[in-house]
Design a protein around this motif. Structure first.
Motif, PDB file in Angstrom:
ATOM      1  N   ILE A  55       0.835  -1.206   0.000  1.00 17.99           N
ATOM      2  CA  ILE A  55       0.000   0.000   0.000  1.00 17.99           C
ATOM      3  C   ILE A  55       0.865   1.250   0.000  1.00 17.99           C
ATOM      4  O   ILE A  55       0.582   2.223  -0.713  1.00 17.99           O
ATOM      5  CB  ILE A  55      -0.946  -0.016   1.217  1.00 17.99           C
ATOM      6  N   ALA A  56       1.926   1.233   0.790  1.00 16.93           N
ATOM      7  CA  ALA A  56       2.816   2.395   0.850  1.00 16.93           C
ATOM      8  C   ALA A  56       3.431   2.702  -0.511  1.00 16.93           C
ATOM      9  O   ALA A  56       3.768   3.858  -0.801  1.00 16.93           O
ATOM     10  CB  ALA A  56       3.921   2.160   1.875  1.00 16.93           C
ATOM     11  N   HIS A  57       3.568   1.666  -1.365  1.00 14.15           N
ATOM     12  CA  HIS A  57       4.121   1.847  -2.711  1.00 14.15           C
ATOM     13  C   HIS A  57       3.037   1.943  -3.781  1.00 14.15           C
ATOM     14  O   HIS A  57       3.316   1.820  -4.974  1.00 14.15           O
ATOM     15  CB  HIS A  57       5.070   0.689  -3.040  1.00 14.15           C
ATOM     16  N   GLY A  58       1.800   2.150  -3.358  1.00 14.87           N
ATOM     17  CA  GLY A  58       0.719   2.367  -4.308  1.00 14.87           C
ATOM     18  C   GLY A  58       0.147   1.113  -4.922  1.00 14.87           C
ATOM     19  O   GLY A  58      -0.674   1.203  -5.846  1.00 14.87           O
ATOM     20  N   PRO A  64      -3.276   2.029   8.023  1.00 12.15           N
ATOM     21  CA  PRO A  64      -3.408   3.490   7.850  1.00 12.15           C
ATOM     22  C   PRO A  64      -2.060   4.199   7.741  1.00 12.15           C
ATOM     23  O   PRO A  64      -1.946   5.191   7.020  1.00 12.15           O
ATOM     24  CB  PRO A  64      -4.184   3.936   9.091  1.00 12.15           C
ATOM     25  N   VAL A  65      -1.039   3.711   8.455  1.00 14.78           N
ATOM     26  CA  VAL A  65       0.295   4.304   8.323  1.00 14.78           C
ATOM     27  C   VAL A  65       0.779   4.160   6.884  1.00 14.78           C
ATOM     28  O   VAL A  65       1.357   5.096   6.314  1.00 14.78           O
ATOM     29  CB  VAL A  65       1.287   3.649   9.301  1.00 14.78           C
ATOM     30  N   ALA A  66       0.529   2.994   6.284  1.00 16.72           N
ATOM     31  CA  ALA A  66       0.936   2.771   4.895  1.00 16.72           C
ATOM     32  C   ALA A  66       0.239   3.737   3.947  1.00 16.72           C
ATOM     33  O   ALA A  66       0.863   4.279   3.022  1.00 16.72           O
ATOM     34  CB  ALA A  66       0.636   1.326   4.497  1.00 16.72           C
ATOM     35  N   PHE A  67      -1.049   3.968   4.154  1.00 15.22           N
ATOM     36  CA  PHE A  67      -1.764   4.937   3.318  1.00 15.22           C
ATOM     37  C   PHE A  67      -1.201   6.341   3.520  1.00 15.22           C
ATOM     38  O   PHE A  67      -1.121   7.131   2.579  1.00 15.22           O
ATOM     39  CB  PHE A  67      -3.260   4.917   3.621  1.00 15.22           C
ATOM     40  N   GLY A  68      -0.817   6.658   4.752  1.00 13.03           N
ATOM     41  CA  GLY A  68      -0.215   7.957   5.011  1.00 13.03           C
ATOM     42  C   GLY A  68       1.104   8.134   4.293  1.00 13.03           C
ATOM     43  O   GLY A  68       1.431   9.240   3.835  1.00 13.03           O
ATOM     44  N   LEU A  69       1.858   7.041   4.152  1.00 11.14           N
ATOM     45  CA  LEU A  69       3.131   7.086   3.432  1.00 11.14           C
ATOM     46  C   LEU A  69       2.933   7.118   1.917  1.00 11.14           C
ATOM     47  O   LEU A  69       3.796   7.608   1.186  1.00 11.14           O
ATOM     48  CB  LEU A  69       3.992   5.879   3.810  1.00 11.14           C
ATOM     49  N   ALA A  70       1.804   6.596   1.465  1.00 11.74           N
ATOM     50  CA  ALA A  70       1.558   6.512   0.024  1.00 11.74           C
ATOM     51  C   ALA A  70       1.317   7.870  -0.612  1.00 11.74           C
ATOM     52  O   ALA A  70       1.632   8.086  -1.788  1.00 11.74           O
ATOM     53  CB  ALA A  70       0.368   5.596  -0.250  1.00 11.74           C
ATOM     54  N   SER A  71       0.769   8.817   0.151  1.00 13.37           N
ATOM     55  CA  SER A  71       0.441  10.135  -0.407  1.00 13.37           C
ATOM     56  C   SER A  71       0.416  11.173   0.708  1.00 13.37           C
ATOM     57  O   SER A  71      -0.104  10.904   1.793  1.00 13.37           O
ATOM     58  CB  SER A  71      -0.925  10.085  -1.097  1.00 13.37           C
ATOM     59  N   THR A  72       0.972  12.318   0.431  1.00 13.52           N
ATOM     60  CA  THR A  72       0.950  13.392   1.435  1.00 13.52           C
ATOM     61  C   THR A  72      -0.474  13.852   1.737  1.00 13.52           C
ATOM     62  O   THR A  72      -0.745  14.368   2.824  1.00 13.52           O
ATOM     63  CB  THR A  72       1.786  14.585   0.965  1.00 13.52           C
TER      64      THR A  72
END
Length: 206
Positions: A46-49, A97-105
């Protein structure tokens, strides 16, 4: 909110697989630890889209999370197993949710709010369980568990539904996250009122 109603549907097949795994000598703790692998891999994806990959891994994690309880019921519940399972669950709930936060500002603030709401929900759940255990309270509404499970508006089923929606419609993450954070806060209020009613009545009876 829906977890107790889903148990009669999901427990029979899970329990059958759990008994089979137990016969092969696989422990509940091993299944719990194995479940952390797809959980962390889902967060990385998720963090990498890679949202659909993340979704698939989330579903694998949830399957293993259900199986560790089934194996525990077949082989015997342990206090450490309950501790490990709860810890693994919250590691998963925070990682997504942390991963989604890292995926996009654009997701940063909603992700922080969601993690904060999870923290409060976790605190209300665990403190309720600790006090209920000290008082000898028991419940089987969520199946046989190592700790007391107090019912809330936002439980595992609702959380997974929110995570699935986030992966399917990642552009809508801020809206979904803020909406679910609000539901978590309502859960804290609801559980606090439940605690007040339950524990106050017990004190008065004593």
């Amino acid at each position: 909110m829906f977890d107790a109603h889903l148990r009669p549907l999901i427990d029979p097949p899970l329990n059958a697989i759990g008994r089979w795994l137990t016969r092969w000598g696989i422990s509940a703790n091993a299944v719990t630890l194995a479940g952390l692998i797809p959980a962390l891999a889902a967060a990385a994806a998720i963090a990498h889209g890679q949202y659909l990959v993340g979704l698939a891994l989330i579903l694998v994690n949830r399957l293993l999370d259900g199986l560790d309880g089934a194996v525990a019921r077949a082989s015997g519940l342990t206090d450490f197993g309950g501790y490990l399972d709860t810890l693994a669950d919250y590691a998963f709930y925070v990682a997504v949710p942390v991963a989604f936060g890292l995926a996009s500002t654009a997701n940063t603030v909603p992700a922080l709010l969601l993690v904060a709401s999870f923290t409060l929900t976790c605190a209300s759940f665990l403190v309720f369980a600790a006090i209920a255990a000290r008082r000898g309270e028991e419940t089987s509404a969520h199946g046989t568990k190592s700790i007391f499970y107090s019912t809330g508006l936002a439980e595992g089923g609702e959380t997974i539904a929110a995570f699935v929606a986030m992966c399917l419609w990642p552009a809508q993450f801020p809206v979904i996250a803020i909406g679910f954070a609000a539901l978590c806060l309502l859960t804290v209020i609801q559980r606090s009122l439940l605690a007040r009613g339950t524990f106050t009545k017990r004190n008065e009876a004593e």
